[in-house]
Design an enzyme around this catalytic site. Structure first.
Site, PDB file in Angstrom:
ATOM      1  N   CYS A 421      38.398 -20.810   0.106  1.00 44.63           N
ATOM      2  CA  CYS A 421      37.845 -22.049   0.664  1.00 44.63           C
ATOM      3  C   CYS A 421      37.660 -21.874   2.162  1.00 44.63           C
ATOM      4  CB  CYS A 421      38.772 -23.222   0.365  1.00 44.63           C
ATOM      5  SG  CYS A 421      38.210 -24.777   1.101  1.00 44.63           S
ATOM      6  N   HIS A 429      40.885 -23.163  -4.399  1.00 45.07           N
ATOM      7  CA  HIS A 429      41.694 -24.102  -5.180  1.00 45.07           C
ATOM      8  C   HIS A 429      40.800 -24.723  -6.254  1.00 45.07           C
ATOM      9  CE1 HIS A 429      39.690 -26.682  -2.234  1.00 45.07           C
ATOM     10  NE2 HIS A 429      40.340 -26.036  -1.278  1.00 45.07           N
ATOM     11  N   CYS A 475      51.420 -14.353  35.412  1.00 49.13           N
ATOM     12  CA  CYS A 475      51.595 -15.794  35.624  1.00 49.13           C
ATOM     13  C   CYS A 475      51.344 -16.570  34.341  1.00 49.13           C
ATOM     14  CB  CYS A 475      50.656 -16.272  36.719  1.00 49.13           C
ATOM     15  SG  CYS A 475      48.911 -16.185  36.272  1.00 49.13           S
ATOM     16  N   CYS A 480      42.203 -16.922  27.235  1.00 47.49           N
ATOM     17  CA  CYS A 480      42.065 -16.363  25.895  1.00 47.49           C
ATOM     18  C   CYS A 480      40.793 -15.526  25.816  1.00 47.49           C
ATOM     19  CB  CYS A 480      42.030 -17.491  24.864  1.00 47.49           C
ATOM     20  SG  CYS A 480      41.898 -16.923  23.150  1.00 47.49           S
ATOM     21  N   CYS A 482      38.474 -15.901  23.866  1.00 44.18           N
ATOM     22  CA  CYS A 482      37.325 -16.771  23.623  1.00 44.18           C
ATOM     23  C   CYS A 482      36.854 -17.452  24.897  1.00 44.18           C
ATOM     24  CB  CYS A 482      37.672 -17.825  22.573  1.00 44.18           C
ATOM     25  SG  CYS A 482      38.881 -19.068  23.125  1.00 44.18           S
TER      26      CYS A 482
END
Length: 531
Positions: A421, A429, A475, A480, A482
């Site tokens: 899914c 499911h 620090c 990230c 992204c």
């Protein structure tokens, strides 16, 4: 003049030159004998005996030298004619092969379009003979000509060049390839690109192709051939005129500007041609100890152990490049050229020469991850697979198996073929909608384990892409992969390089020494890539 007639004429001239050389030799011999006889008949009026005049040997005579020169040139011409005939024979075979492949493809397409009942009734008798109609239909095919010219300065006086040409059909299947090295002292990128284009068009003409599109990745060439720029240099103008004359031999011949990664095999062919020249010179110069200084380690390195980065052509020793690539890959980063402010990507084909098989697999994965936007990434939820895919890729793959796959959220893994899914990120499911599944499973076991592990190791989860991030050193300002910036302590976002919270910026436990404290920006970008 026909090549066969030219060869006959060359053989006739060679025979005449041999007869002329034989006649000249006989004449010189008779003249020598006559002079000797004349001297022997003279009365002896003095005590000195006259010495006979010695004529030059016929082989050293100017006429004979000229004849030998002419003969060698005629022999070379005959060899060139034979080579030309062989090339024409090869191109004729390639033309027939191309026409047959196009014919077979069209027949296959016609069979696919035929209704099944018609095929059952007439399939055994269905045939489309290969003949004149095929060549007429081939004139409608639009072929693709990819070309590339590369140059590299070997020294202040020597420049190496390589030409690559790839001709494909309308389905982008490779039909013809060419690698041609160039060697000289006066060569620039525009000229070598033009020469590559000329070679590609000549090959298309030899293959009797009528309609072509040639693909450029070099903007100036595209501007020249489309008439938007006019050539100011005499050499460039001559090459441009040659291209214009070749284009007139096609019924359709148009340029197309594309990025480098879309010129197919041509770049690889050109690079291989150029490297073959460099390797030959490097081998011949090995006895003279040709070295080049690596700008990273400042060591004098044998020219054969120098790595040249594709695109930017920056050069470093193989040892330094190996360390650079390994460090980047182990940090999950696609390696780029180590030159300051250079963003040229390192190619897998080039780096595979010094990487281990494990690192090659890591680099393939890094390249694939970098090619998929963060919001498009999806991983197979089955632990034994965990294949990386893009949402659009897996959707297209699933549409062929399930009607309404986009609405239902069901997806099929492109690697293990397992169903899952896309909304819940779990194995599919059955007979349960997503909302009901989430209500029954508010805390999936895998998520619970991950969250417990994150809490134990003080990891943070990026709210934008959900990657887990660990602070190794530096620090608390995290960036990230992204691009999202946030505070590692509380998770609040950073905006315009400023914190939106009142948490302290750092902790002495994560600062190794004073030098690293001064280079705080380094840790902001690199320490947050562990997940």
């Amino acid at each position: 003049m026909d090549p066969e007639e030219l060869k006959i004429l060359a053989a006739e001239q060679s025979r005449e030159l041999m007869e002329a050389r034989d006649f000249d030799f006989a004449f010189q011999l008779q003249l020598q004998e006559a002079i000797t006889a004349s001297i022997s008949l003279q009365p002896s009026t003095s005590t000195a005996v006259p010495t006979p005049t010695t004529l030059p040997h016929p082989e050293n005579d100017g006429v004979s030298k000229f004849a030998d020169l002419q003969t060698s040139e005629l022999l070379q011409l005959e060899r060139e004619i034979d080579d030309r005939k062989l090339n024409e024979l090869e191109f004729r075979k390639m033309r027939d092969d191309i026409q047959r492949r196009i014919h077979d493809h069209r027949v296959a397409q016609e069979i696919l379009r035929m209704p099944e009942d018609e095929w059952l009734d007439n399939g055994d008798n269905f045939e489309v003979p290969f003949g004149e109609a095929t060549s007429k239909n081939n004139d409608k095919e639009l072929f693709r000509v990819y070309f590339k010219g590369l140059v590299e300065n070997y020294s202040s006086k020597v420049v190496f060049g390589g030409i690559g040409v790839a001709i494909c059909d309308s389905r982008d299947e490779l039909l013809f390839e060419m690698r041609k090295p160039f060697y000289g002292s006066a060569m620039n990128r525009q000229c070598i690109e033009f020469k590559a284009l000329i070679e590609g068009l000549n090959a298309a003409i030899a293959l009797d192709l009528k309609r072509v599109v040639f693909f450029c990745d070099y903007f100036p060439i595209f501007q020249f051939v489309t008439g938007r720029w006019s050539a100011k240099q005499r050499k460039v103008a001559a090459l441009l005129n040659q291209v214009a004359l070749l284009r007139q031999k096609f019924s359709f011949c148009q340029p197309s500007l594309v990025p480098r990664n879309e010129i197919k095999f041509a770049f690889r062919f050109a690079r291989e041609a150029m490297i073959s020249q460099i390797n030959k010179v490097a081998e011949s110069d090995a006895s003279r100890n040709v070295y080049e200084t690596c700008v990273i380690c400042l060591e004098d390195t044998d020219i054969g152990q120098i790595f040249s980065v594709d695109g930017c052509r920056h050069r470093y020793c193989v040892s330094c490049m190996k360390q650079h690539v390994e460090v980047k890959l182990l940090h999950g980063i696609v390696p780029k050229c180590p030159h300051a402010e250079c963003n040229s990507d390192l190619k897998l084909d080039s780096c595979s020469k010094f990487l281990t098989p494990k690192l090659i697999d890591i680099m393939k994965q890094c390249i694939k991850e970098a090619s998929i936007p963060v919001t498009e990434k999806v991983y197979c939820p089955y632990p034994k697979c965990s294949a990386l895919m893009s949402k659009s890729e897996v959707l297209e793959y699933s549409k062929g198996s399930f009607l309404g796959a986009e609405r239902l959220g069901i997806r099929k893994c492109t690697k293990c073929i397992g169903l899952f899914c896309i909304n819940c990120k779990v194995p599919w499911h059955y007979n349960i909608v997503c909302d009901e599944y989430r209500r029954r499973n508010p805390n999936p076991p895998e998520d619970v384990k991950l969250k417990n592990l994150a809490a134990m190791n003080l990891w943070r989860q990026c709210v934008k892409c959900n990657h887990m991030i660990e602070l190794v050193s530096g620090c608390y300002h995290m960036t990230c992969r992204c691009g999202y910036e946030f505070c590692y302590t509380c998770g609040e976002p950073w905006k315009d390089k400023k914190a939106t919270c009142s948490c302290k910026l750092w902790d002495e436990d994560y600062i190794l020494d004073s030098d690293e404290e001064e280079n705080d920006d380094y840790y902001e970008t690199d320490s947050d890539d562990y997940y």
